[in-house]
Write an enzyme that holds these catalytic residues in place. Sequence first.
Site, PDB file in Angstrom:
ATOM      1  CE  LYS A 179      85.552 -65.535 -14.821  1.00 50.72           C
ATOM      2  NZ  LYS A 179      84.919 -65.426 -16.193  1.00 50.72           N
ATOM      3  CG  ASP A 197      79.229 -64.406 -14.664  1.00 50.61           C
ATOM      4  OD1 ASP A 197      78.977 -62.716 -14.146  1.00 50.61           O
ATOM      5  OD2 ASP A 197      78.977 -65.119 -15.116  1.00 50.61           O
TER       6      ASP A 197
END
Length: 269
Positions: A179, A197
């Site tokens: 991420k 997310d």
Amino acid sequence: MAKIIRAQRARKPTVRSAPKKSAKKPAAKPPARAAKKSLKAPKPRTPKPQTPKPQTPKPWTPAEVREAFERFRKANPEPKGELEHLNPFTLLVAVVLSAQATDAGVNKATRALFAVADTPQKMLALGEEKLRDYIRTIGLYRTKARNVIALSEKLIADFGSEVPRTRAEIESLPGAGRKTANVVLNMAYGEYTLAVDTHVFRVANRTGLAPGKTPLEVELGLEKAIPAEFMLHAHHWLILHGRYTCLARKPRCEVCLINDLCRWPEKTV
Ligand code: SF4
């Protein structure tokens, strides 16, 4: 002599007649089970309660995906991320600090921190203990401080003090995962990466745009579905949509830009 002959005649054994064979065989007994069955009346069958199958939403058509992103673009042509930063290094640090924390909470701490440490060298000179003081309002600050110092060392040692430009290299830094790499590549270097997310994960699944059980599955689904022309900003449009409209507990479907396209069965419009 006559006596003996008479006596012998008298003792002549009587031949017993063999038992007469009956012409008919006795009828075979029916098996016990069959007998039982015939006695009982058949039970009426009660239908089993059917558990409803989870409905798979109809996949979005390419035209619908385009329509959704055109609406996002029209509403917000240049969406911006909310993590404050000064350069790729401070962006990287901010993203590492933002794990399980809000952007607002991270910004509050990093404003003062980045004023004194906006390069790997300055971060190293600051040291882990002082860094902890700057970020102690952020969850898991001890581990995060250790990681920021370690990643600063690695940037200096292995990457000429620059934040690298590939996902694998960024992922090799302490505290940085997929991420983090996707955010940095997208925001610092303009790559068409899509960080998933909690907000993006929820929006992709609820709307049916790219359903998936893991962030990676959702990321790959979104990459496949979204046309290239929207990929630079797709990450921010989806985050902002999840943060301000498609809220976790009470989605604001009545003001949602894509409520006619959304597949969520519980949407309120
Ligand atoms: S209609 Fe509701 S559930 Fe669907 S995307 Fe919009 S806010 Fe989210």
